[in-house]
Design an enzyme around this catalytic site. Structure first.
Site, mmCIF file in Angstrom:
data_model
loop_
_atom_site.group_PDB
_atom_site.id
_atom_site.type_symbol
_atom_site.label_atom_id
_atom_site.label_comp_id
_atom_site.label_asym_id
_atom_site.label_seq_id
_atom_site.Cartn_x
_atom_site.Cartn_y
_atom_site.Cartn_z
ATOM 1 C CG ASP A 1 -13.068 -25.443 -22.059
ATOM 2 O OD1 ASP A 1 -14.010 -25.346 -21.266
ATOM 3 O OD2 ASP A 1 -13.076 -26.236 -23.030
ATOM 4 C CG LEU A 2 -12.152 -30.113 -17.531
ATOM 5 C CD1 LEU A 2 -10.703 -30.393 -17.157
ATOM 6 C CD2 LEU A 2 -13.057 -30.347 -16.315
ATOM 7 C CG ASP A 3 -15.636 -31.241 -20.319
ATOM 8 O OD1 ASP A 3 -14.821 -31.816 -19.588
ATOM 9 O OD2 ASP A 3 -16.831 -31.114 -20.029
ATOM 10 C CB THR B 1 -15.140 -35.169 -20.952
ATOM 11 O OG1 THR B 1 -14.979 -33.773 -21.120
ATOM 12 C CG2 THR B 1 -14.227 -35.662 -19.860
ATOM 13 C CE LYS C 1 -16.341 -31.186 -29.229
ATOM 14 N NZ LYS C 1 -15.261 -31.246 -30.204
ATOM 15 C CB SER D 1 -14.715 -25.940 -16.904
ATOM 16 O OG SER D 1 -15.611 -26.974 -17.242
ATOM 17 C CB ALA D 2 -19.687 -24.971 -19.221
ATOM 18 C CE LYS E 1 -16.711 -21.983 -20.710
ATOM 19 N NZ LYS E 1 -15.838 -23.137 -21.005
ATOM 20 C CD GLU F 1 -13.951 -22.604 -24.322
ATOM 21 O OE1 GLU F 1 -14.270 -22.539 -23.138
ATOM 22 O OE2 GLU F 1 -14.365 -23.523 -25.084
ATOM 23 C CG ASP F 2 -13.373 -27.559 -26.652
ATOM 24 O OD1 ASP F 2 -13.656 -26.913 -25.618
ATOM 25 O OD2 ASP F 2 -14.009 -28.550 -27.023
HETATM 26 P P1 B16 Z 1 -21.464 -31.077 -16.958
HETATM 27 P P2 B16 Z 1 -16.196 -27.171 -20.751
HETATM 28 C C1 B16 Z 1 -18.632 -28.271 -20.848
HETATM 29 O O1 B16 Z 1 -17.332 -28.247 -20.341
HETATM 30 C C2 B16 Z 1 -18.778 -29.281 -21.973
HETATM 31 O O2 B16 Z 1 -18.048 -28.861 -23.104
HETATM 32 C C3 B16 Z 1 -20.221 -29.416 -22.346
HETATM 33 O O3 B16 Z 1 -20.379 -30.369 -23.377
HETATM 34 C C4 B16 Z 1 -21.031 -29.824 -21.103
HETATM 35 O O4 B16 Z 1 -22.416 -29.910 -21.409
HETATM 36 C C5 B16 Z 1 -20.799 -28.772 -20.013
HETATM 37 O O5 B16 Z 1 -19.420 -28.678 -19.739
HETATM 38 C C6 B16 Z 1 -21.523 -29.130 -18.731
HETATM 39 O O6 B16 Z 1 -20.920 -30.271 -18.204
HETATM 40 O O7 B16 Z 1 -22.660 -31.854 -17.401
HETATM 41 O O8 B16 Z 1 -20.292 -31.924 -16.557
HETATM 42 O O9 B16 Z 1 -21.819 -30.051 -15.879
HETATM 43 O O10 B16 Z 1 -15.871 -27.469 -22.177
HETATM 44 O O11 B16 Z 1 -16.764 -25.788 -20.511
HETATM 45 O O12 B16 Z 1 -15.072 -27.522 -19.805
HETATM 46 MG MG MG Z 2 -14.643 -27.232 -23.831
#
Ligand code: B16
Ligand code: MG
Length: 230
Positions: A9-11, A17, A45, A114-115, A145, A169-170
């Site tokens: 996962d990224l964030d 972030t 998240k 990542s989302a 997710k 994953e967090d």
């Molecule tokens: P964006 P991940 C997710 O990333 C974040 O945890 C989540 O808070 C955010 O709303 C989502 O990405 C969408 O991000 O606005 O940059 O498209 O944790 O799945 O890497």
């Molecule tokens: Mg995450």
């Protein structure tokens, strides 16, 4: 020894972030008279941008026209990107580079799952774009997710069977997605929050090479509980 795949996962796993998402969502919420707290931010998240705004509006008992909804989402992202543009390699979370380098040295396929729709931008800022064999993010999926689509696509992209993949994953939604994909779920964060994960570490400094090597060598990494997940 079956070929394994490592999906990150990224964030919240590679970079933090969430603090920038918080600032940008708070500004947006305030602009429409909604109070937004850090506790609520926790619940966003791993949640996609669209679903995040829907949740904030529900918390504030507000409805918006489709045009206003889309305008606010775009504004939030512009504001969020103003923080992302200032990122550099110092924002990679502790222990992550060591783990990535170990897996690369051991010739293990690694993918991003990542989302975020901003993943390429973020990876470029922290100089990790070329590190991944595949990048599956919010632009590549239609189901957010906890749907397993993002991880299943990542497994397909690195040509590894889902049951041989390990997901870091967090978020609760992300752990559920990994479990539904029948992958091993490694939670990064608070064990009481991520209690559906197969194993949880506070952060990557707790993950040593011995553990990574066991994952690479293990014949069957999926525990029995997975068989019961539909
Ligand atoms: P964006 P991940 C997710 O990333 C974040 O945890 C989540 O808070 C955010 O709303 C989502 O990405 C969408 O991000 O606005 O940059 O498209 O944790 O799945 O890497
Ligand atoms: Mg995450």
């Amino acid at each position: 020894m079956k070929k394994k795949g490592f999906i990150f996962d990224l964030d919240g796993v590679i970079v933090d972030t969430a603090k920038y998402h918080f600032l940008a969502w708070k500004k947006l919420a305030q602009s429409i008279g909604i109070d937004f707290t850090e506790v609520q931010n926790e619940q966003l998240k791993g949640v996609s941008r669209v679903e995040s705004l829907k949740k904030i509006l529900a918390w504030g008992n507000k409805t918006l026209s489709e045009a206003d909804f889309n305008r606010l989402m775009a504004e939030k992202n512009t504001n969020y990107l103003s923080y992302i543009h200032k990122m550099d390699t110092s924002e990679i979370l502790p222990g992550v580079l060591n783990a990535l380098q170990y897996l690369i040295d051991k010739k293990q396929p690694i993918a991003l799952g990542s989302a975020s729709k901003n993943s390429v931008e973020i990876l470029n800022k922290v100089n990790l774009y070329k590190t991944f064999d595949a990048i599956i993010d919010g632009n590549a999926v239609t189901k957010a997710k906890p749907n397993p689509e993002v991880f299943l696509k990542a497994a397909e992209a690195i040509k590894v069977a889902p049951e041989n993949c390990i997901v870091f994953e967090d978020s609760v939604a992300g752990i559920q997605a990994a479990n539904k994909a029948k992958m091993m779920s490694v939670g990064i964060g608070d064990a009481s929050v991520l209690n559906e994960a197969d194993i949880v570490f506070k952060d990557f400094t707790e993950i040593d090479f011995k553990f990574l090597n066991e994952l690479i060598k293990e014949k069957r990494i999926i525990n029995k509980r997975k068989k019961n997940i539909e």
